[in-house]
Scaffold this motif. Structure first.
Motif, PDB file in Angstrom:
ATOM      1  N   ARG A  16      -5.434   2.837   7.527  1.00  0.00           N
ATOM      2  CA  ARG A  16      -4.506   3.782   7.497  1.00  0.00           C
ATOM      3  C   ARG A  16      -3.341   3.530   7.879  1.00  0.00           C
ATOM      4  NH1 ARG A  16      -8.035   8.238   7.868  1.00  0.00           N
ATOM      5  NH2 ARG A  16     -10.275   7.843   8.712  1.00  0.00           N
ATOM      6  N   SER A  17      -2.501   2.121   7.868  1.00  0.00           N
ATOM      7  CA  SER A  17      -1.502   2.010   8.045  1.00  0.00           C
ATOM      8  C   SER A  17      -1.151   0.492   7.517  1.00  0.00           C
ATOM      9  CB  SER A  17      -0.887   2.262   9.609  1.00  0.00           C
ATOM     10  OG  SER A  17      -1.479   1.124  10.310  1.00  0.00           O
ATOM     11  N   PHE A  44      -4.002   2.354   2.513  1.00  0.00           N
ATOM     12  CA  PHE A  44      -2.431   2.849   2.575  1.00  0.00           C
ATOM     13  C   PHE A  44      -1.617   1.967   1.677  1.00  0.00           C
ATOM     14  CE2 PHE A  44       1.508   2.259   4.658  1.00  0.00           C
ATOM     15  CZ  PHE A  44       1.795   3.435   5.226  1.00  0.00           C
ATOM     16  N   LYS A  46       2.134   1.081   0.548  1.00  0.00           N
ATOM     17  CA  LYS A  46       3.389   1.217   0.846  1.00  0.00           C
ATOM     18  C   LYS A  46       4.204   0.712  -0.349  1.00  0.00           C
ATOM     19  CE  LYS A  46       6.437  -0.767   4.358  1.00  0.00           C
ATOM     20  NZ  LYS A  46       6.708  -1.798   5.723  1.00  0.00           N
TER      21      LYS A  46
END
Length: 341
Positions: A16-17, A44, A46
């Motif tokens: 989740r990150s 996740f 980015k």
């Protein structure tokens, strides 16, 4: 047209990150034309880019889901700490789940493997938050887990130690017959050494299957001929010699280094009393009654032998693709297992 690598970087993390394991990184939108297939329950994404590098309303692709089934049994192995929690874990027979995923138990249901949030963890109570092993987040099944850690109370800022070679793998003897837990170990073994260990020399000799308690922690238990000493596989992932009335713990007179599989497997280092004996080893002198079949036309055979535990691999060398068959010299019969076609 795709952007250049200097303009944009797209990173995909499990979990989740961006604290989770990096699954893949792309430096161009054109890199995203192919399918990104994961077995992660969370991802996740980015994106780092220069201003205006990607036009407004650019599509980054579409998402599809598929049903996944986790392995019925998994092997936890190669941990440098919390070794007593290693071994074979199987989905609980009553169908117990946590977070809609199966809970696994070891052979005596003293340890469990389950999902907390997005972490696979190991502990003695799957209804509590007390854990000793965990993986980096984002993996749907335990066998897909990466970034395994164990708690030692001293490592890093939080007491969790990284273990790069620790693993949780699928255990299925039909698909993976070469796994250590799939080998049928000998009923008689010898513990030998050329060293003089004084009074500890009594522990060298022939050990036969201990009929009063023939198995423990997924391995056979052996009794020294003429003595009341037993050789057994402990819950700590080590072999021990102790009084037959005291088997089951992680103590004794002679011990091996951590490992999995038959006691005569390669790689064990033995300690007698408090001293390492570099000459000690366990051996099985059983042989299969016949040689393995010769490799057929268009195939090769490797690791040919008749010693118990030998796995001969046949590999096709002609035609499209590759197919393999393993023939296993077991205890003491010959078994043929097709593990991939």
């Amino acid at each position: 047209a795709g952007t250049s690598c200097g303009d944009v970087t797209i990173s995909v993390y499990k979990g989740r990150s961006d604290d989770g394991p990096l699954f893949a990184s792309y430096c161009s939108t054109s890199d995203l034309n192919s399918l990104i297939a994961t077995r992660s329950s969370n991802l996740f994404i980015k994106i780092a880019m220069t201003a205006g590098a990607i036009p407004k309303d650019t599509s980054f692709g579409s998402w599809t889901t598929e049903d996944l089934t986790c392995c019925d049994s998994v092997m936890i192995e190669n941990f440098d700490g919390q070794t007593s929690r290693q071994g074979l874990y199987t989905k609980m027979s009553d169908g117990t789940t946590q977070n809609s995923l199966p809970v696994y138990a070891n052979s005596d249901s003293s340890q469990y493997l389950w999902m907390i949030g997005s972490y696979w963890v190991v502990g003695s109570d799957h209804n509590s938050g007390s854990i000793a092993i965990k993986n980096a987040n984002g993996d749907y099944c335990p066998e897909d887990g990466v970034g395994w850690q164990y708690y030692d109370g001293t490592s890093g800022d939080d007491g969790w130690a990284d273990d790069s070679d620790a693993a949780v793998r699928c255990s299925d003897c039909d698909k993976f017959p070469t796994n250590t837990e799939c080998i049928s170990c000998c009923d008689t073994v010898k513990l030998t050494t050329t060293s003089d260990n004084g009074g500890y020399n009594v522990f060298a000799g022939t050990y036969t299957l201990y009929t009063a308690s023939p198995s423990l922690n997924g391995q056979k238990v052996y009794k020294l001929d003429g003595q009341n000493y037993c050789l057994f596989y402990s819950p700590c992932g080590t072999w021990w010699v102790h009084n037959c009335g005291s088997i089951g713990g992680c103590s004794g007179y002679v011990q091996s280094s951590s490992g999995t599989g038959c006691v005569y497997g390669s790689g064990y280092i033995w300690t007698v009393g408090s001293n390492v004996d570099p000459n000690m080893k366990a051996v099985c002198e059983t042989e299969c009654g016949s040689d393995p079949p010769a490799a057929p036309t268009g195939a090769t055979a490797s690791n040919i032998g008749k010693a118990a535990g030998t796995i001969v691999t046949y590999t096709c060398t002609s035609g499209s693709g590759e197919s393999k068959s393993n023939m296993r010299c077991s205890n003491p019969s010959v078994e043929t297992i097709i593990n991939s076609i």
